[in-house]
Design an enzyme around this catalytic site. Structure first.
Site, short mmCIF file in Angstrom:
data_model
loop_
_atom_site.label_atom_id
_atom_site.label_comp_id
_atom_site.label_asym_id
_atom_site.label_seq_id
_atom_site.Cartn_x
_atom_site.Cartn_y
_atom_site.Cartn_z
N LEU A 1 -70.10 -85.89 77.45
CA LEU A 1 -71.33 -85.69 77.02
C LEU A 1 -72.09 -84.34 77.44
CD1 LEU A 1 -72.62 -89.23 78.62
CD2 LEU A 1 -71.95 -88.49 76.25
N LYS A 52 -81.43 -86.22 77.26
CA LYS A 52 -82.42 -86.25 77.99
C LYS A 52 -83.18 -84.91 78.41
CE LYS A 52 -78.85 -86.21 81.83
NZ LYS A 52 -78.36 -86.88 82.96
N GLY A 96 -74.24 -84.13 80.12
CA GLY A 96 -75.53 -84.66 79.94
C GLY A 96 -76.39 -84.36 78.79
N TYR A 146 -64.35 -81.95 95.07
CA TYR A 146 -65.34 -82.92 94.66
C TYR A 146 -66.35 -83.14 95.77
CZ TYR A 146 -63.72 -83.33 89.84
OH TYR A 146 -63.40 -82.92 88.34
N SER A 172 -66.47 -84.06 80.89
CA SER A 172 -67.63 -83.52 80.09
C SER A 172 -67.92 -83.94 78.81
CB SER A 172 -67.84 -81.98 80.37
OG SER A 172 -68.03 -81.82 81.66
#
Length: 347
Positions: free
Chosen positions: A238, A246, A241, A53, A236
């Site tokens: 969501l 959005k 995202g 990361y 993950s």
């Protein structure tokens, strides 16, 4: 914040886990530190990271920065005992990490030493294998997944040697417990079987993608959890995202993940946007924030140990943390079930 047992380890982890994969690319050190401070204020005790990361995007130049930011926070605050740290060793294919080497008894000690140095700590509470050497059906590989070419004997020999190396690190005190990531039910079962046979460390958890849009865990892996107490750490939740809404209508907010990774790792499909709209409609009908509804739903799953979420702003962080206080009605749950049947496997 509700606490859940982390397998058979005796540790209790918060049902929401703070993810760090944007720290060092989308987030500065100060922002990462602020996120940790806020999450701990709200009852989170669990932070997840990895040696590779940040991943937004993945680059040799930024590799390891997420762990480094955790390290500078620990050095500044001295609050090591207040957090349960989880990190991961990369699987094969990352050319700029040990030349893309596989996870072996030889690469494990080097990887652990690197993570300990970056995080400025003497131990990692949960050390995970980021993806199996033999490949995985995760990362949208499920559509053409074919394990028939795997050499079973070699796979099992590698698992046995890996467990021995992890046991040595536990004895050395550098790690406390071990987990898997992007694994299958068969793979997890072999780790459990061989650990029992050779007295190796027992697998505590499995970190796989799981959300309203990605429910591969619901069948064989759910059964494995029920019988073996190897709970899910859902990443993950969501769907990168998407479930926040959005990105609907072609929107790509500046600085968002989609502005960096256009297809969101293969998730941004026409079918996904249609499914997202159906879930957004449920949230609107019941006066729910769609991100909180999606996160709260994961917390209802019987195999869930903790849901890992990420944020790039404190406002997003507060929304996510608020999901722990949301109770979904039976009506909402029934509508979610019906929507899943109407929109299965959208990516």
């Amino acid at each position: 914040m509700k606490m859940n047992p982390l397998g058979h380890t005796g540790l209790k982890v918060s049902q929401l886990c703070l993810g760090s994969m944007t720290w060092g690319s989308q987030n500065t050190e100060a922002e990462g530190h602020s996120q940790i401070d806020r999450a701990l204020e709200r009852g989170v005790n669990f932070i997840d990271t990895a040696e590779m990361y940040p991943v937004t995007p993945k680059t040799a130049r930024t590799q390891g920065r997420s762990e480094e930011m955790i390290g500078t926070w620990l050095a500044r605050t001295g609050r090591r005992e207040d957090v349960i740290l989880a990190s991961k060793i990369s699987g094969p294919g990352m050319d700029y990490i040990r030349g893309g080497a596989a996870i072996t008894a030889e690469t494990i000690p080097e990887a652990i030493e690197g993570s300990l140095r970056r995080m400025q700590t003497d131990h990692i509470d949960l050390y995970q294998l980021h993806w199996p050497n033999r490949g995985s059906y995760m990362f949208r590989q499920n559509w053409q997944y074919d394990p028939s070419g795997q050499d079973t004997a070699k796979v099992l020999d590698n698992i046995a040697a890996t467990l021995e190396a992890l046991a040595a690190e536990i004895a050395r005190g550098t790690i406390r417990h071990v987990g898997l990531s992007n694994e299958s039910a068969w793979g997890t079962a072999q780790f459990l079987r061989l650990a029992e046979a050779q007295g190796g460390p027992r697998i505590a958890s499995i970190q796989n993608e799981y959300s309203l849009l990605c429910r591969l865990y619901d069948t064989d892996l759910a059964e494995m959890t029920a019988h073996e107490q190897v709970g899910l750490l859902a990443y993950s939740p969501l769907a990168a995202g998407l479930l926040s809404g959005k990105y609907q209508g072609g929107a790509v907010p500046g600085g968002s993940r989609m502005s960096i990774i256009g297809d969101l790792g293969g998730r941004a499909t026409d079918r996904a946007f249609a499914a997202v709209q159906a879930y957004l409609d449920i949230a609107a009908r019941h006066g729910l924030d769609p991100s909180q509804m999606a996160l709260a739903w994961t917390l209802t799953r019987p195999f869930l140990t903790s849901t890992i979420f990420g944020a790039t702003t404190l406002e997003q962080l507060d929304v996510a943390l608020g999901a722990a206080e949301v109770t979904l009605s039976r009506e909402v749950m029934d509508e979610i079930d019906a929507t899943h049947r109407a929109h299965p496997m959208p990516y």
